[in-house]
Design a protein around this motif. Structure first.
Motif: not given
Length: 676
Positions: A511-512, A518-527
């Protein structure tokens, strides 16, 4: 003269649709030179059907999506009423279903025509099921249009059966979500700073849909003379202001990202289109201000709907022109898009590879900044909303602790530092810096934010809805805090498991790496890291009310039990021989600094070291809250005793002891009397 509510909507809607379509098509014809795919000699291009139908399908899909969101916005938020939908709202739900069906059909057509355009093949050659399936499964644009089609189809199916405001709001969220996938493809995803471009475009789409859709359906409601228009117009006025701010701010970010220099605004077709959209936006802002000052105060008087109808119709025509410009923009490449070549790191990151950290590794972490619209606009809005609430409290003479305000603003400032400074830049190329960013978002920012007590402030400042009317923001917040969902996730065991297990789930699976790509995936991870941290520390030291509040000894027990698992995670990262996200780090191609294995060891050490400090701070805060709670309870008991409130447990116990003493004295006197 009164308007016949049974007949008026049809000519008005037909006229508006005809004029909007005429404006959009005229703009497309005017800029036809920028809408055709580039022809290569010797290679067959798309047929005439694709050339003309693609922009038309995109315009119809955009208009249908806006109509769906506008109808659902009218039902779920703007029109007053109870929890059950009345006949007027049920009619708008039917209209939403019809518009959703058109949205699904136009999105499906857009998928086919886009495939024909990308592969320069006539439509008949790309209609094979296997070709379409491969496009949907392997291409980002194909997936985005498929998701739009699915969202429209679901809404067209369920909207006629929705009978409550709650489900109408759920449908509205689905409609907004279905609008977003195209933001992550096209020019935005290919821009140099694609994360800023993608986020700002998503915000732009939502702002436009809410603004245009809400105004269009309000115009329909005004012509039909529906009940509750006055309330709906006033609610939409505040919503339209924030939509205008979102559209303007996101438009500026998009223009800065896509236009290499200021001269390109006048020297390129793309820049001229951006300039025309800017002019249209400024005119719309002026009309909106005119509406708020001159027209809005008169809405509700007898015969006063006509000025609102005229102004709204004019705004919609201008909005239709802006939507036509947006369609032309989507078919026009930005200046330099065909000649610029990006390095592998730039294509993956959205910015060049940062320089080595050097002899002073902390310096670049504070000098290499990278703008992220989501966190920039989000933290700014959170700060503005919080300060507005504090100002409202003080204006009416209520007190709000200064420490809470400082904690909230400090938490937002640290969020900006973690998401837009060098921590965010180097966190995409070094695991150790990423782990530091993770720890800040999950264990430092939440402590500050939960001490700010934002829910308590909102409950004290948000207006209360009228009795029997549609639930407002305050009622929705109360319902959320009392909901079964919050009751489950705020259980100490659940919150602790989410806080610890999510780290293992992200870093010890594929998952990491998927999220980093993906920018969306990276943002979702931080959120997500921020959200689970907020949940955990809300359970431990939160000030805001909740469905379940443990005694302070229980909170300390949960904290002591949870932290060893965090240390276990950190030690496991340090001792692991498998590189976490190895494919991502290899593709980024960092050639300086520590090796991947050493950098991962450093990341585990950072997680271990930085976890102890927040725990110590949390323990101190918890102890201080415990002492203050006991002091408040003692003062409360003293006041009740002074008032003679025998219902107080301590007062009742004292009265019981006094009665025992009196009975004993009476018994002693009786015994002495008998002896004598």
């Amino acid at each position: 003269m009164a308007v016949d509510a049974r007949r008026a909507p049809h000519p008005v809607l037909l006229l508006g649709a005809a004029l909007s379509t005429a404006v959009a098509i005229a703009l497309l014809l005017l800029w036809q030179g920028g809408t055709s795919a580039e022809q290569v000699p010797g290679i067959q291009g798309p047929d005439a059907l694709t050339t003309w139908a693609l922009p038309v399908a995109r315009t119809v899909a955009n208009a249908a999506a806006v109509a769906v969101i506008g109808a659902l916005l009218l039902v779920a938020i703007l029109l007053p009423g109870g929890r059950r939908l009345d006949d007027t709202k049920l009619r708008y739900m039917t209209w939403a279903a019809v518009a959703a069906a058109a949205w699904a059909a136009a999105s499906a057509a857009l998928l086919v025509f886009t495939l024909s355009d990308l592969f320069a093949r006539p439509v008949g050659q790309v209609l094979a099921p296997d070709v379409l399936a491969d496009f949907v499964l392997t291409d980002a644009q194909g997936r985005s249009y498929a998701l739009m089609t699915g969202a429209g189809a679901i809404l067209a199916t369920v909207c006629p059966g929705i009978g409550t405001v709650r489900w109408a709001r759920a449908a509205l969220l689905l409609a907004v979500a279905g609008l977003l996938p195209p933001a992550f493809t096209g020019h935005s995803a290919g821009a140099g700073n694609h994360d800023a471009a993608v986020t700002s475009l998503a915000l732009h789409l939502v702002g436009v849909a809410v603004w245009v859709g809400g105004l269009a359906l309000l115009l329909v409601a005004a012509v039909r003379r529906d009940a509750g228009l006055e309330t709906a117009v006033r609610r939409f006025s505040a919503l339209a202001f924030w939509a205008f701010v979102a559209v303007a701010a996101s438009g500026v970010v998009n223009a800065v990202v896509r236009l290499p220099s200021a001269t390109d605004v006048f020297s390129s077709r793309y820049g001229v289109l951006v300039l025309l959209k800017t002019v249209a936006l400024l005119i719309l802002g002026f009309l909106g201000q005119w509406h708020r000052q001159r027209v809005l105060p008169t809405v509700g008087d007898d015969g006063s709907r006509r000025p609102f109808v005229k102004l709204a119709a004019g705004e919609l025509l201008l909005m239709a022109a802006a939507m036509g410009l947006a369609t032309a923009l989507s078919r026009t490449p930005p200046p330099g898009a065909q000649t610029s070549s990006l390095s592998p790191a730039e294509e993956l990151l959205g910015f060049p590879m940062p320089p080595p950290l050097g002899d002073f590794p902390w310096t670049p972490l504070f000098t290499q900044w990278h703008f992220d619209p989501l966190f920039a606009f989000g933290t700014a809005a959170a700060a503005l909303a919080y300060l507005t609430g504090v100002r409202k409290l003080r204006a009416r003479g209520d007190r709000w602790p200064l420490g809470r305000t400082i904690a909230w603003l400090a938490g937002l400032a640290v969020t900006v530092l973690a998401t837009m400074s060098g921590l965010a830049v180097y966190g995409t190329v070094m695991f150790s810096v990423h782990m530091g960013q993770h720890m800040i978002l999950a264990m430092t920012v939440p402590i500050l934010l939960v001490l700010g007590a934002p829910a308590t402030l909102a409950l004290r400042t948000l207006p209360t809805a009228e009795k029997g009317g549609t639930a407002g923001p305050r009622e929705l917040l109360l319902a959320l805090l009392r909901s079964r969902y919050v009751k489950v996730i705020s259980h100490p065991v659940v919150a602790s498991v989410l806080f610890i297990a999510s780290a293992f789930a992200v870093y010890y699976t594929s998952l990491f790496e998927s999220l980093m790509r993906s920018h969306l995936g990276h943002t979702v991870m931080l959120v997500h890291f921020l959200a689970v941290g907020l949940l955990f520390f809300w359970v431990i030291i939160g000030v805001d009310p909740g469905p379940r509040r443990l005694p302070y000894l229980g909170r300390l027990f949960v904290l002591i039990l949870t932290m060893p698992f965090h240390s276990w995670f950190s030690i496991s990262v340090m001792s692991s021989t498998d590189i976490i996200g190895e494919g991502w780090w290899a593709d980024v191609g960092r050639t300086w600094g520590a090796s991947l294995a050493d950098d991962q060891y450093n990341g585990g050490a950072i997680a271990w070291a930085t976890g102890d400090i927040p725990v110590l701070i949390t323990t101190i805060i918890l102890a201080a809250q415990w002492v203050r709670s006991d002091a408040r309870e003692a003062r409360r008991v003293d006041r009740r005793i002074e008032r003679g409130d025998v219902n107080d447990p301590l007062a009742a116990y004292n009265a019981y002891l006094a009665s025992l003493h009196a009975r004993n004295r009476k018994t002693s006197r009786e015994l002495r009397t008998e002896d004598s």
